[in-house]
Design an enzyme around this catalytic site. Sequence first.
Site, short mmCIF file in Angstrom:
data_model
loop_
_atom_site.label_atom_id
_atom_site.label_comp_id
_atom_site.label_asym_id
_atom_site.label_seq_id
_atom_site.Cartn_x
_atom_site.Cartn_y
_atom_site.Cartn_z
N SER A 209 0.85 -1.19 0.00
CA SER A 209 0.00 0.00 0.00
C SER A 209 0.88 1.24 0.00
O SER A 209 2.00 1.21 0.53
CB SER A 209 -0.90 0.01 1.24
OG SER A 209 -1.56 1.26 1.39
N TYR B 62 -2.10 -1.04 10.21
CA TYR B 62 -2.30 -1.30 8.79
C TYR B 62 -1.06 -0.87 8.01
O TYR B 62 -0.53 -1.62 7.19
CB TYR B 62 -3.53 -0.55 8.27
CG TYR B 62 -3.70 -0.69 6.77
CD1 TYR B 62 -4.26 -1.85 6.24
CD2 TYR B 62 -3.30 0.32 5.90
CE1 TYR B 62 -4.40 -2.00 4.86
CE2 TYR B 62 -3.45 0.17 4.52
CZ TYR B 62 -4.00 -0.98 4.01
OH TYR B 62 -4.13 -1.13 2.66
#
Length: 252
Positions: free
Chosen positions: A136, A149
Site C-alpha cells: 500500500s 495497517y
Amino acid sequence: MDITSRTVLIAGGTAGIGLEMARRLTAAGSSVVVGGRRVDRLTDIAAEGIGTVELDVSDPASVERARDSVLASFPDLDTVVTMAGVQLIEDVRDPGHIATAEQIVQTNLLGTIRVIDAFTPHLLARGTGTFVTVSSGIGFLPFPLMPTYGASKAAVHAYSESLRAQLDGTGVDVVELVPPAVATSEDQRRANPAALDVGDFVEEVLTLLAADPTPHELLVGSVQTHRWAERDGTYDELVAQRSKALASLPGR
C-alpha cells in the site's frame, strides 16, 4: 507478462480491487480463481463464470484446503495474487486496540506469507510463475489513523523484496502492487473524493502488469507521491498533513 493466457488465483478477491482484477483478467482471456470467506459472494462470482474457492487466509488449515482444491482443478496455475487484507482505524491510547492490531497482522502479513508458502512448491516445480503481493502507499507514507495497517503493509513490502531475492534464478517472479487510496464504493468516494476509481486503477495496473518486462513494483501515477516521499523530501510535511485526521478520533 501476458495477461491473456495466465491461470490466476486471487486470494481475497470477493470485492473491491480483487474482484475488479478478476473480472478484467477473465475478460482478457486468463483463467481466474477467486478465493474468499464469503460464501454468498463466491456464489455470485461463480455465476459470472469465474472460478471460486473458500479461503480464509487467517486460518492455516483453510489455506491448505484451498491450495489442494485449486491445484486439483487448475494444475497449470502460474500466478498467485495475495489480495486479502483488512484496513482498520486504531486509537493507540485505547489499550483495547491491540485486538485490532492482531487482526490486521494476522490477515495482512501472516495471511500473505501463508498463501505464498502454500503455493511456492508448486511454482518452483513448474520452474515459472509469478507471485503478486499487495502492499500500500500507506506502507511508505503513514496515515496515522491506521498505524498497524501501515506497519503490516510496510512489512509486506520488505517481505516481497526478500522473497524476490530468494527466488531469483528459479523462474518464479515477485511483483508488488502498491495501491493508493482506491474508491470501491459510493460511500468511499464521498468519504475521500481524491480516491482513484477502482476501474481506472485496475486498468492502469493491468497495463503495468502486461509490460515486458513487468516492473518489480506496480506504481500507478497517483501513488508516486507516497512511494517517493522520503526521496523527494516531502515526507515530514505529508505525514503532518495526514496527521490532521487524528482529530476525528473520540476525545481528540
